[in-house]
Design an enzyme around this catalytic site. Structure first.
Site: not given
Length: 459
Positions: A249, A252, A360-361, A390, A420, A422-424
């Site tokens: 927070h 930001r 993502n796929a 995929d 990206g 790298g957290l998805g």
């Protein structure tokens, strides 16, 4: 020294030991009471028959002229009828029809123990049962009469056990088995609860279990200590997640000011490659912060919303949205039938986790994405397996396990220009783990990446 309490494990073991010993003692005492080789009172029915025979002999021979002749006549009638053997002695203990061999030894031993005619008794010598004495009158002489008969009844069961130590040991073991099984159950049940709780913590499910504080006092204390440890771990994790959320927070605000300053610089000086690069990196940083906030929010609030969910209803809309998104990119999404099953969890998190993998796929595939739902049952536990594949560039084999770590970026073209954070997949992994599931990455049979999600179903 304090006496052990039955609520403690020590007290229960102590009580079961003494209860087993008490059962053995009762068995031995009961066997001695039933042992016909010990001196016992003659049973009422048998005593009445013997008294009737004594009265018959008295009435028939009390006025006879010769004791010896009367006894021989009694013996002959006994041989003819096959009834009891009678033996007589006088008040001084002299046998009038002396027995021989083993009977002589048995009768001589018996009269030393039972010589009161008012209290007839009996005792077994080998296979010979002797009873008496009963008073009779023959030829005007008062005599004591004893009875001897071959004993054909099998010895009592308890007596057989006492005569055979191995059988007695086996009987004691069988008698104590229910108590020992109960003790084993009392030991194993809280131990298994503690083991399951430890396995849940090992899988990342860190939650209190009130059932651990039941059972023997030692296990209650261990369960209470375990729950205190879980509370401490939860507090540390919550503090860490709150710190991460607060940092995100706080980042930001300066990030927003940076993007505003960059926009003003572009307006004044015109567009340039340097300013465009600053704006692109600021946008990526903002995306990373948003994903960090999402990850921390899911890890903190994952257990607050738990519902019974229909699997078909849960992801039906997600599949339709995925098909629409794939069509917009000139690609296709192929999905199998979703089983009609029920599971428990947080619907928003579960939808987001599967949707993240599907999107993502779609992003990295060349032409198609395949989504397969399968319900399997192993050892009375039903599970749902979701496989998303995929035909894209895929991920190197040595990096398949690492892609679920936060901020991990693979070295292949799959992530090289994606932008990206790298957290998805880290967020998806967190959601699946919080729902007691598993997620793994594999090489797809279509050439790209396959992500397999396993979630427990309700029975």
């Amino acid at each position: 020294m304090n006496l052990p309490k039955f609520s403690s494990l020590y007290g229960r073991i102590f009580a079961i030991f003494w209860l087993t010993m008490l059962l053995v003692l009762i068995t031995v005492l009961a066997a001695s009471q039933l042992d016909p080789r010990q001196l016992h009172d003659v049973p009422a029915n048998s005593l009445k028959d013997l008294q009737n025979q004594a009265q018959t002999i008295t009435s028939n021979y009390q006025n006879s002229s010769s004791i010896r002749a009367s006894i021989k006549q009694i013996e002959r009638s006994n041989v003819d009828s096959g009834r009891l053997n009678y033996y007589f002695n006088d008040t001084e203990g002299h046998w009038l029809n002396p027995p021989s061999g083993m009977r002589a030894r048995a009768l001589n031993n018996f009269i030393t123990q039972s010589d009161k005619s008012n209290f007839p008794q009996q005792r077994l010598y080998g296979r010979l049962m002797i009873a008496g004495p009963l008073p009779v009158v023959i030829a005007q002489h008062e005599l004591n009469m004893y009875f001897a008969i071959r004993w054909h009844q099998p010895p009592p069961f308890l007596l057989q056990l006492l005569d055979r130590p191995l059988q007695l040991l086996l009987a004691v073991m069988l008698a104590s088995t229910p108590l020992l099984l109960w003790l084993a159950w009392a030991l194993s049940k809280p131990a298994m609860r503690l083991e399951k709780a430890a396995q849940k913590v090992a899988r990342g499910i860190i939650e209190l279990d009130p059932e651990l504080e039941k059972g023997p006092s030692e296990f209650k204390q261990a369960g209470a200590s375990f729950n205190q440890m879980v509370m401490a771990i939860n507090n540390k994790i919550s503090e860490q997640q709150r710190l991460l959320s607060n940092i995100s927070h706080e980042l930001r605000s300066p990030l927003t000011r940076l993007r505003m300053a960059n926009a003003l610089a572009i307006r004044k000086q015109g567009d340039s490659a340097e300013l465009a690069r600053i704006d692109m990196e600021a946008e990526r940083l903002e995306l990373m912060i948003n994903e960090l906030l999402e990850l921390s929010r899911q890890q903190i609030d994952s257990h607050q919303i738990q519902q019974n969910l229909s699997v078909a209803e849960l992801w039906a809309e997600t599949i339709e949205d995925g098909k629409f998104e794939a069509e917009q990119q000139k690609k296709s999404l192929i999905c199998s039938a979703i089983p009609k099953a029920v599971m428990t969890g947080n619907p928003n998190l579960l939808i987001s986790a599967v949707e993240n993998v599907i999107r993502n796929a779609i992003r990295y595939c060349e032409h198609s994405v395949w989504v397969d739902f399968k319900q399997v049952t192993v050892k009375q536990q039903s599970s749902l397996i979701i496989t998303i594949e995929d035909d894209g560039p895929g991920v190197d084999k040595e990096e398949l396990e690492a892609i679920f770590r936060p901020f991990y970026r693979v070295s292949t073209a799959r992530e090289r220009h994606s932008g990206g954070a790298g957290l998805g997949l880290a967020i998806t992994h967190s959601v699946i783990t919080q729902h007691n599931g598993q997620i793994t990455a594999l090489r797809s049979q279509h050439g790209g990446l396959a992500v397999q999600i396993t979630l427990p179903l309700d029975l």
